[in-house]
Write an enzyme that holds these catalytic residues in place. Structure first.
Site, short mmCIF file in Angstrom:
data_model
loop_
_atom_site.label_atom_id
_atom_site.label_comp_id
_atom_site.label_asym_id
_atom_site.label_seq_id
_atom_site.Cartn_x
_atom_site.Cartn_y
_atom_site.Cartn_z
N HIS A 49 0.82 -1.21 0.00
CA HIS A 49 0.00 0.00 0.00
C HIS A 49 0.85 1.26 0.00
CE1 HIS A 49 -3.61 2.39 0.83
NE2 HIS A 49 -2.81 3.13 1.59
N HIS A 70 3.01 6.15 -2.13
CA HIS A 70 3.66 7.32 -1.56
C HIS A 70 5.18 7.30 -1.74
CE1 HIS A 70 -0.13 8.47 0.24
NE2 HIS A 70 -0.23 7.28 0.79
N LYS A 130 -5.01 9.66 -8.93
CA LYS A 130 -4.59 9.96 -7.56
C LYS A 130 -4.69 11.47 -7.43
CE LYS A 130 -2.47 9.13 -3.51
NZ LYS A 130 -2.95 8.23 -2.44
#
Length: 531
Positions: A398, A413, A462
């Protein structure tokens, strides 16, 4: 190098890489190194492995950076090659032979400081020094397939490098421990015989690159990195009263593998936008350049190996092969040989944090098992019960790789994943988003180590996400492990980036699977200002 140089390097707050490059130039200036200077060089390199009390700089030299350290010695050495146009040099070729001897001394000092032998006492029954010399000479030969001189100088192909590796690792021809230093010095000695007779600098640069390939192959097959042993000074030693903000700043200061903007990578941030706006504010990619050599560093290489191990879509069961389990283990082994992760471990011990009702193990192997559970053990993000429950996610996937859930990008990220996917054509960078605080006085540009941005990944949006830029995998793993084990859900810190600017950040952590796994960890940029 002089003692004065050592003091300047160990006392300054310059980037670690710049300190090493200054040391090399000092050694190469007169193309000569005496035994006393060689001993001083080794002493200086060893001193650069330490951390000075109160310093905001990382250790300048760590074993995991050896490929860069050696390649930089050759690269800077090329600057000092003499050619026929140099009127200050009576015999350019003689000066270049001296330069090769000096580079050899620097490489020897690096090996003494960073590596240990991995050869056995006895070599293969077919090994001989004569066969090794013959192989080295064949790699330096510059005749092309029809027997004519290659105008570009010696260039070692991938196939030739593989043949050398096979020679050094084959059971019959592998060298014994007693010839380890001889192998490297012979690469230089024989290489000096192939210096261009007309002192053509371009050809001699090609020769130095070929010597570097041979030395790299010898080191990677016959030696292994020394374990990283760090003595943290009082300023870098956590205790029960060390707060989260101090820990974040310390691991930032310890990140020796953080890349330098405009040197190791270049960004074109282009235009800003509001996260709710759907138009594309950036016609060009975000990254215009990343030095591919950084992916030779152990933690970068081990990290990149993990990025293709996952299915992006939640609801699709993840299948973990034995090979992927080995890659997970290799990554954790690599990061635990770095200062940020060693500090992370010590911080968790000092704070007396627990995981699963037990104290954090004091031994590193035990801590690696905790890291594996937090980051790599699978859980279900898509929900469901019984047979409908899919083990489709993990904390690592994730945060660092990214997922697609409900037709939106979730997580994702990490700047390395972003760069690699953008290079493949899978990312469309849409522009950056300014921090909302009115206290933000600094402009967003290619120097920024924190960037809030909008993008699409394989056509999925995103709308807003924040990533560190240029940091090492170990920095982010240390930061998010600390916040998971010892932080709160939201943690406000001020990060001094060391370049005259600072960021107010909210380091967020969401836990999953009964608080036993990372659900998500990321930063929000609250303010960006000049100090």
């Amino acid at each position: 190098p002089t003692s004065d140089l050592r003091n300047r390097i160990t006392n300054c707050n310059t980037m670690a890489d710049a300190a090493i490059e200054e040391l090399y130039r000092e050694a190469f200036t007169d193309r000569t190194i005496t035994p006393d200077e060689n001993a001083e060089l080794i002493s200086t390199l060893q001193s650069l492995q330490s951390i000075k009390d109160g310093s905001s700089s990382p250790p300048a030299l760590t074993p995991d950076k050896l490929v860069w350290l050696r390649a930089s010695a050759f690269r800077i050495g090329c600057e000092y090659l003499a050619d026929g146009d140099n009127e200050d040099v009576e015999d350019p070729r003689d000066e270049n032979v001296k330069l090769l001897k000096t580079i050899n001394a620097v490489v020897h000092a690096l090996e003494t400081t960073c590596l240990l032998p991995s050869l056995e006492e006895d070599g293969g029954e077919d090994f001989s020094k004569a066969s090794a010399e013959e192989l080295f000479k064949s790699l330096y030969e510059t005749e092309d397939e029809v027997g004519e001189e290659d105008e570009d100088g010696p260039v070692i192909s991938r196939e030739e490098a593989n043949a050398l590796q096979e020679f050094l690792t084959n059971e019959a021809t592998r060298p014994p421990l007693s010839v380890l230093i001889w192998l490297r010095s012979t690469a230089f000695r024989l290489g000096s015989q192939y210096l261009d007779e007309e002192n053509d600098k371009a050809k001699n640069v090609a020769l130095l690159r070929s010597i570097n390939v041979i030395v790299h192959t010898v080191e990677s097959t016959c030696m292994k990195p020394k374990p990283l042993e760090l003595d943290f000074p009082p300023s870098h030693t956590p205790d029960a009263n060390t707060d989260f903000a101090t820990a974040v700043q310390t691991i930032w200061n310890l990140d020796a593998n953080r890349l330098a903007p405009h040197k190791d990578y270049k960004m074109d941030v282009q235009s800003s936008k509001h996260p709710s706006h759907k138009y594309d504010a950036a016609d060009e990619p975000l990254f215009t350049y990343v030095n591919r050599q950084v992916f030779q560093r152990p933690t970068f290489r081990a990290f990149a190996n993990l990025l293709d191990n996952y299915s992006a879509y939640t609801g699709e069961e993840e299948e973990v092969s034995a090979h992927e389990l080995r890659e997970n283990k290799a990554f954790l082994n690599a990061v635990m040989e770095t200062a940020p992760m060693k500090y992370c471990h010590r911080f968790c011990l000092a704070k007396g944090v627990e995981y699963g009702g037990d104290a954090i193990p004091e031994d590193e192997d035990g801590f690696k098992r905790v890291l594996n559970s937090i980051w790599f053990e699978l859980y279900s993000r898509s929900g469901g019960r019984g047979r409908r429950r899919k083990m489709d996610s993990s904390g690592f996937e994730h945060v660092f790789v990214g997922e697609v859930k409900n037709d939106q990008v979730s997580g994702f990220h990490n700047w390395i994943m972003f760069y690699l996917e953008e290079k493949r054509g899978n990312i469309d960078y849409r522009g950056y988003i300014k921090p909302r605080s009115r206290e933000s006085t600094a402009e967003t540009n290619g120097d920024d180590p924190v960037l809030t941005l909008q993008f699409s990944w394989n056509g999925v949006e995103k709308f807003v996400g924040t990533s560190f830029i240029g940091v090492s995998p170990e920095f982010e793993l240390a930061l998010y492990t600390i916040v998971f084990l010892a932080g709160e859900e939201e943690n406000i810190v001020t990060l001094d980036t060391g370049n005259g600017e600072a960021f107010d950040l909210n380091v967020k952590c969401h836990k999953y699977d009964r608080d036993s796994k990372v659900g998500s960890c990321y930063v929000e940029a609250l303010a960006h200002y000049e100090e």
